[in-house]
Design a protein around this motif. Structure first.
Motif, PDB file in Angstrom:
ATOM      1  N   ALA A   1       9.560   3.529   1.177  1.00  0.00           N
ATOM      2  CA  ALA A   1      10.461   4.671   1.046  1.00  0.00           C
ATOM      3  C   ALA A   1      11.768   4.219   0.421  1.00  0.00           C
ATOM      4  CB  ALA A   1      10.731   5.282   2.423  1.00  0.00           C
TER       5      ALA A   1
ATOM      6  N   ASP B   1       4.211  10.851 -11.321  1.00  0.00           N
ATOM      7  CA  ASP B   1       5.064  11.893 -10.749  1.00  0.00           C
ATOM      8  C   ASP B   1       6.525  11.650 -11.130  1.00  0.00           C
ATOM      9  OD1 ASP B   1       5.792  14.079  -9.298  1.00  0.00           O
ATOM     10  OD2 ASP B   1       5.509  13.174  -7.317  1.00  0.00           O
TER      11      ASP B   1
ATOM     12  N   ASN C   1       0.852  -1.183   0.000  1.00  0.00           N
ATOM     13  CA  ASN C   1       0.000   0.000   0.000  1.00  0.00           C
ATOM     14  C   ASN C   1       0.891   1.237   0.000  1.00  0.00           C
ATOM     15  OD1 ASN C   1       0.600   0.747   2.805  1.00  0.00           O
ATOM     16  ND2 ASN C   1      -0.668  -1.013   3.364  1.00  0.00           N
ATOM     17  N   ASP C   2       0.328   2.408   0.131  1.00  0.00           N
ATOM     18  CA  ASP C   2       1.112   3.629  -0.040  1.00  0.00           C
ATOM     19  C   ASP C   2       2.045   3.917   1.138  1.00  0.00           C
ATOM     20  OD1 ASP C   2       1.697   5.587  -1.946  1.00  0.00           O
ATOM     21  OD2 ASP C   2       0.522   7.105  -0.888  1.00  0.00           O
ATOM     22  N   LYS C   3       1.807   3.242   2.268  1.00  0.00           N
ATOM     23  CA  LYS C   3       2.638   3.484   3.446  1.00  0.00           C
ATOM     24  C   LYS C   3       3.746   2.458   3.609  1.00  0.00           C
ATOM     25  CE  LYS C   3      -0.949   5.809   6.189  1.00  0.00           C
ATOM     26  NZ  LYS C   3      -1.751   5.746   7.442  1.00  0.00           N
ATOM     27  N   TYR C   4       3.447   1.197   3.301  1.00  0.00           N
ATOM     28  CA  TYR C   4       4.435   0.157   3.593  1.00  0.00           C
ATOM     29  C   TYR C   4       4.217  -1.064   2.703  1.00  0.00           C
ATOM     30  CZ  TYR C   4       0.509  -1.792   6.232  1.00  0.00           C
ATOM     31  OH  TYR C   4      -0.718  -2.285   6.584  1.00  0.00           O
TER      32      TYR C   4
ATOM     33  N   SER D   1       1.080   6.004  -4.660  1.00  0.00           N
ATOM     34  CA  SER D   1       0.161   7.056  -5.126  1.00  0.00           C
ATOM     35  C   SER D   1       0.849   7.996  -6.110  1.00  0.00           C
ATOM     36  CB  SER D   1      -0.397   7.842  -3.941  1.00  0.00           C
ATOM     37  OG  SER D   1       0.637   8.471  -3.212  1.00  0.00           O
ATOM     38  N   ARG D   2       2.117   8.277  -5.874  1.00  0.00           N
ATOM     39  CA  ARG D   2       2.848   9.170  -6.780  1.00  0.00           C
ATOM     40  C   ARG D   2       3.117   8.497  -8.130  1.00  0.00           C
ATOM     41  NH1 ARG D   2       7.959  10.976  -3.603  1.00  0.00           N
ATOM     42  NH2 ARG D   2       8.343  12.152  -5.528  1.00  0.00           N
TER      43      ARG D   2
ATOM     44  N   GLU E   1      12.461   9.474  -0.671  1.00  0.00           N
ATOM     45  CA  GLU E   1      11.223   9.543  -1.452  1.00  0.00           C
ATOM     46  C   GLU E   1      10.202   8.574  -0.861  1.00  0.00           C
ATOM     47  OE1 GLU E   1      10.695  11.667  -3.825  1.00  0.00           O
ATOM     48  OE2 GLU E   1      12.730  12.408  -4.204  1.00  0.00           O
ATOM     49  N   MET E   2       9.000   9.089  -0.547  1.00  0.00           N
ATOM     50  CA  MET E   2       7.959   8.271   0.071  1.00  0.00           C
ATOM     51  C   MET E   2       6.678   8.336  -0.759  1.00  0.00           C
ATOM     52  SD  MET E   2       8.739   9.262   4.065  1.00  0.00           S
ATOM     53  CE  MET E   2       7.830   7.880   4.748  1.00  0.00           C
ATOM     54  N   GLN E   3       5.628   7.627  -0.293  1.00  0.00           N
ATOM     55  CA  GLN E   3       4.338   7.561  -0.993  1.00  0.00           C
ATOM     56  C   GLN E   3       4.538   7.181  -2.469  1.00  0.00           C
ATOM     57  OE1 GLN E   3       3.113  11.625   0.239  1.00  0.00           O
ATOM     58  NE2 GLN E   3       1.346  10.631   1.206  1.00  0.00           N
ATOM     59  N   LEU E   4       5.345   6.164  -2.676  1.00  0.00           N
ATOM     60  CA  LEU E   4       5.740   5.780  -4.038  1.00  0.00           C
ATOM     61  C   LEU E   4       4.567   5.265  -4.868  1.00  0.00           C
ATOM     62  CD1 LEU E   4       9.112   3.936  -3.267  1.00  0.00           C
ATOM     63  CD2 LEU E   4       8.750   6.353  -3.831  1.00  0.00           C
TER      64      LEU E   4
END
Length: 412
Positions: A48, A87, A15-18, A81-82, A76-79
């Motif tokens: 990240a 992005d 997911n977007d966090k981990y 969704s970005r 770099e985080m939220q890979l």
């Protein structure tokens, strides 16, 4: 067991966090989840990545966050969704697509799962996400092309299907009857209720979703009432609790209600383990007597009746129960008879099939068995399949016309 037979099966919850990674092998089939701390139960690897300024090496997870805080590189985080938003970022004066960084991160954690040794070949990798859609699948197809794993060894499922694989792989007695999962994130409570048809073979499994709403007041009392409502007049073998909302020592009354005549489990890594079980089953490691009919699964089979070695047989192009986003079948055949093709459409629990005939309009006139066709079936939803037929002719004597016929088959 010979070394060449030993294979690695990997389940990745993303997911977007981990990310969480569980793995099993041909001989040790019970999934283990990779912990970021040796001997610990911190299974969440932060999504990240960071390029170390001094070395130019990529670091990921907690290490990437530490490097970023120490100003030893840009973290770099939220890979996810970005990446879905296409992005870009600039690292050390070079522009990177974030989806490339996501691919680097996933390559790292797949290698982490392979720590058992480079001699062990990867048998199957299954990724699991909260929800699947076309945009996510398009992104992941790009990412998969960058990974050190053959595309045919990668499958994508959603959390609901991960729950299905997990629940039905537990020890005897935990799934004799219905199985329930409660998810509690933030203030929202969601329930998944797994039911199977025990008298059919394979057993058809479905999961009903029940919205428990928000727990805004006395959580213990409100959860007790939700449990009573879900369990009413139902026989339940086991219950799973997932989500940070269950952390803490607040469940008193609700836990007593929950455990009356059934087993309850608190799970942090259930989805990655479910994906790992899926990897083993989809790779054919052992028999599986269930078929799951969720919102992402094909609802019908599409087959051709063909002659092989002078015997009639069915060739399946699309299989019910497969993820429709990935369902595609291609074959080449010699046309025997008039310019039309019969497709056999069948529901998985139905012995009867419907025949749908496609006429090859304006097909060049040739002798019998002098036309070779390429037939492609590609799912466009869980209830519809696009058929594409191309005329390939037959060698030098009967040139291909390159004519193409298309048709969409549906069940209602």
């Amino acid at each position: 067991m010979a070394e060449r037979e030993q294979q690695l099966y990997i389940g990745i919850d993303l997911n977007d966090k981990y990310a969480m990674v569980s793995f099993a092998t041909t001989t040790y089939r019970e999934p283990n989840t990779v912990s970021t701390v040796a001997g610990g139960e911190n299974f969440q690897i932060p999504l990240a990545i960071c390029m170390a300024t001094l070395s130019g090496q990529w670091v990921y997870g907690e290490e990437a966050i530490r490097f970023g805080k120490a100003e030893m590189g840009t973290c770099e985080m939220q890979l996810l969704s970005r990446s879905l938003g296409r992005d870009f970022t600039v690292l050390e004066n070079k522009t990177y697509e974030v989806r490339m960084l996501l691919a680097i991160f996933l390559k790292k954690i797949i290698l982490l799962a392979g720590k058992l040794g480079p001699q062990i070949e990867i048998g199957k990798v299954v990724f699991t996400f909260d929800k699947l859609d076309s945009k996510l699948m398009e992104l992941m197809e790009f990412v998969f092309s960058k990974l050190p794993v053959e595309r045919k060894k990668i499958t994508v499922i959603d959390y609901m299907e991960s729950f299905y694989y997990y629940a039905l792989n537990q020890k005897e007695g935990l799934s004799n009857h219905d199985v329930v999962m409660f998810q509690y994130y933030g203030k929202s409570m969601l329930c998944w209720y797994l039911i199977r048809s025990k008298h059919a073979k394979p057993q058809a499994v479905k999961i009903e979703e029940i919205d428990g709403g928000y727990l805004a007041g006395d959580r213990d009392q409100e959860f007790s009432e939700i449990i009573a409502r879900v369990f009413a007049k139902n026989i339940i073998s086991s219950v799973y609790l997932v989500g940070e909302g269950f952390d803490g020592d607040w469940m008193k009354k609700s836990l007593r209600v929950l455990c009356q005549g059934k087993r309850a489990f608190l799970g942090k890594n259930l989805f990655s383990k479910g994906a790992c079980y899926a990897a083993e089953i989809l790779a054919g490691l052992y028999a599986w007597d269930y078929i799951y009919m969720g919102e992402n699964e094909m609802k019908f089979n599409v087959s051709l009746k063909v002659s092989k070695h002078n015997e009639m047989a069915f060739h399946t192009l699309i299989t019910a129960g497969d993820n429709w986003y990935e369902s595609e079948g291609v074959c080449e055949t010699i046309l025997n008879g008039p310019g039309e093709i019969d497709f056999w459409i069948q529901l998985p629990q139905n012995r009867e099939a419907r025949i749908e005939t496609l006429e090859l309009t304006n097909l060049p006139s040739r002798p019998n068995k002098a036309t070779r066709l390429r037939i492609r079936a590609k799912a466009v939803s869980d209830c519809s399949v696009k058929i594409t037929i191309q005329d390939l002719g037959l060698g030098e004597f009967f040139k291909a016309s390159d004519m193409v016929w298309e048709h969409v088959m549906k069940i209602h």
